[in-house]
Structure formats: structure tokens, C-alpha cells
Motif scaffolding. Structure first.
Motif, PDB file in Angstrom:
ATOM      1  N   UNK A 141       0.841  -1.193   0.000  1.00 13.90           N
ATOM      2  CA  UNK A 141       0.000   0.000   0.000  1.00 13.90           C
ATOM      3  C   UNK A 141       0.877   1.243   0.000  1.00 13.90           C
ATOM      4  N   UNK A 142       0.329   2.311  -0.544  1.00 12.80           N
ATOM      5  CA  UNK A 142       1.053   3.578  -0.619  1.00 12.80           C
ATOM      6  C   UNK A 142       0.100   4.718  -0.302  1.00 12.80           C
ATOM      7  N   UNK A 143       0.506   5.581   0.595  1.00 15.92           N
ATOM      8  CA  UNK A 143      -0.319   6.763   0.868  1.00 15.92           C
ATOM      9  C   UNK A 143      -0.243   7.705  -0.324  1.00 15.92           C
ATOM     10  N   UNK A 144      -1.220   8.581  -0.434  1.00 10.96           N
ATOM     11  CA  UNK A 144      -1.192   9.580  -1.506  1.00 10.96           C
ATOM     12  C   UNK A 144       0.031  10.488  -1.350  1.00 10.96           C
TER      13      UNK A 144
ATOM     14  N   UNK B  74      -5.734  10.068 -12.546  1.00 10.75           N
ATOM     15  CA  UNK B  74      -6.426  11.024 -13.409  1.00 10.75           C
ATOM     16  C   UNK B  74      -7.864  10.581 -13.679  1.00 10.75           C
ATOM     17  N   UNK B  75      -8.112   9.275 -13.643  1.00 11.42           N
ATOM     18  CA  UNK B  75      -9.467   8.783 -13.912  1.00 11.42           C
ATOM     19  C   UNK B  75     -10.334   8.736 -12.652  1.00 11.42           C
ATOM     20  N   UNK B  76      -9.701   8.664 -11.481  1.00 11.35           N
ATOM     21  CA  UNK B  76     -10.437   8.644 -10.207  1.00 11.35           C
ATOM     22  C   UNK B  76      -9.507   9.133  -9.109  1.00 11.35           C
ATOM     23  N   UNK B  77      -9.840  10.254  -8.480  1.00  8.22           N
ATOM     24  CA  UNK B  77      -8.939  10.845  -7.487  1.00  8.22           C
ATOM     25  C   UNK B  77      -9.126  10.290  -6.086  1.00  8.22           C
TER      26      UNK B  77
ATOM     27  N   UNK C  46     -15.096   1.950 -10.121  1.00 13.59           N
ATOM     28  CA  UNK C  46     -15.457   3.371 -10.082  1.00 13.59           C
ATOM     29  C   UNK C  46     -15.030   4.114 -11.347  1.00 13.59           C
ATOM     30  N   UNK C  47     -14.141   3.505 -12.136  1.00 13.52           N
ATOM     31  CA  UNK C  47     -13.646   4.188 -13.316  1.00 13.52           C
ATOM     32  C   UNK C  47     -12.866   3.184 -14.168  1.00 13.52           C
TER      33      UNK C  47
ATOM     34  N   UNK D 181     -10.894   0.258  -9.157  1.00 11.50           N
ATOM     35  CA  UNK D 181     -11.779  -0.174  -8.083  1.00 11.50           C
ATOM     36  C   UNK D 181     -11.498   0.650  -6.843  1.00 11.50           C
ATOM     37  N   UNK D 182     -12.492   0.756  -5.981  1.00 12.00           N
ATOM     38  CA  UNK D 182     -12.325   1.461  -4.711  1.00 12.00           C
ATOM     39  C   UNK D 182     -13.119   0.740  -3.635  1.00 12.00           C
ATOM     40  N   UNK D 183     -12.755   1.002  -2.402  1.00 16.57           N
ATOM     41  CA  UNK D 183     -13.468   0.423  -1.267  1.00 16.57           C
ATOM     42  C   UNK D 183     -13.254   1.309  -0.050  1.00 16.57           C
TER      43      UNK D 183
END
Length: 168
Positions: free
Chosen positions: A66-69, A85-88, A150-151, A163-165
Motif C-alpha cells: 500500500x502507498x499513501x497519496x 487522473x481517472x479517479x482521485x 469506479x472508473x 476499483x475502490x473500497x
């Protein structure tokens, strides 16, 4: 004789095992990982967020990185930039992945165990990931874990789903 599976947070002592498993699962080796992280990059990630590993008989047979923003924003990783760019995502979101399970341990629920441990350590945060849209096994596994698309984006002549969760 196989010992039980241990799911734990990786330490710098685990870097060689993570790199070895990562290398064995590159597309050039018949795997589905399309890129690699250096030991230095993974070590930096360890200082920022938990990196989860699965160990059997002192061998790393799975990992979830995992990597933080904040750490991601210091890097220039074109495919991750295309995903972003497709999902922030949300302000506190992080990047999930790569996740990798050794060939002889696939289909035994290790990915779900790694993910469950990550959720325990990082509750109530949004995770964002991408999967090549022809990787049916990974798409199904992540949908089974409760993640949702999501995108999508196109990169290097391939299509990817984002994907997101976010779970309590």
C-alpha cells in the motif's frame, strides 16, 4: 509438511522475500504483475503504511503493498498517474496494491486474508486500485472482497478498471 499461514506486517527483513515473489510473478515470467518496485521503494512504503505479507515455512507466499497519496505524489509512476487522473478518491485515500500470491498458493483465500488484515490496520479509509480488465481472476477476487468499479483508463495499449473500497 506445511506449517500454518502467518499474516503479518512486513519489516525490512522481509524485503528480499517480497522482491523474490514479485520477480517470480512478472508478466515476463508468466505472471500478472506488469511492473516492479525496488527494495528502496518498498522500504519507503513500510515507513508510511503497513505492508502485509503471508508466510508459510519462513517463505513469503503473498504480499499486499500500500502507498499513501503523500508518498505516491513524490513519485512519477505513469500507470498510477493514469489511474489517479481517472479517479482521485477521497482526501485520506491510499493506493492498494500490488497484491501477489505465489502460484502454488492461489485459490486458497490468501488474498482475502491479506486484505482483512489491511482493513484491520487501516479502517475507515478509502483504498484505490487498478486491475487490467482482462485479468478475470483478479477482477472476481476483488469483487468478492466487496470492492466496486469506479472508473477505467487506457494505458500502454491496455484497458484497466479502477476499483475502490471503504469499510468500517
Amino acid at each position: 509438511m506445511q506449517k500454518s499461514i502467518s499474516i503479518k506486517t512486513a519489516t525490512p527483513d522481509d524485503l528480499d522475500g517480497i522482491i523474490k515473489l514479485q520477480e517470480a510473478n512478472q508478466t515476463s515470467q508468466g505472471g500478472t504483475l506488469s511492473g516492479g518496485l525496488s527494495a528502496k521503494q518498498i522500504e519507503e512504503m513500510m515507513t508510511d503504511m503497513p505492508q502485509i505479507i503471508a508466510v508459510i515455512n519462513d517463505e513469503i507466499v503473498g504480499f499486499l503493498l500500500t502507498t499513501s497519496q503523500q508518498v505516491n505524489n513524490k513519485r512519477d509512476v505513469p500507470i498510477v498517474n493514469a489511474m489517479s487522473a481517472s479517479y482521485t478518491g477521497t482526501e485520506n485515500s491510499y493506493i492498494y496494491g500490488p497484491i501477489c500470491v505465489s502460484k502454488n498458493q492461489r485459490g486458497k483465500g490468501l488474498a482475502q486474508l491479506l486484505f482483512k488484515e489491511l482493513l484491520r490496520l487501516e479502517p475507515n479509509r478509502e483504498g484505490i486500485l487498478f486491475i487490467k480488465n482482462d485479468n478475470e481472476a483478479s477482477l472476481k477476487a476483488h469483487e468478492k472482497m466487496g470492492m466496486h468499479k469506479v472508473s477505467n483508463f487506457h494505458f500502454n495499449n491496455a484497458d484497466f478498471d479502477v476499483f475502490a473500497y471503504s469499510f468500517p
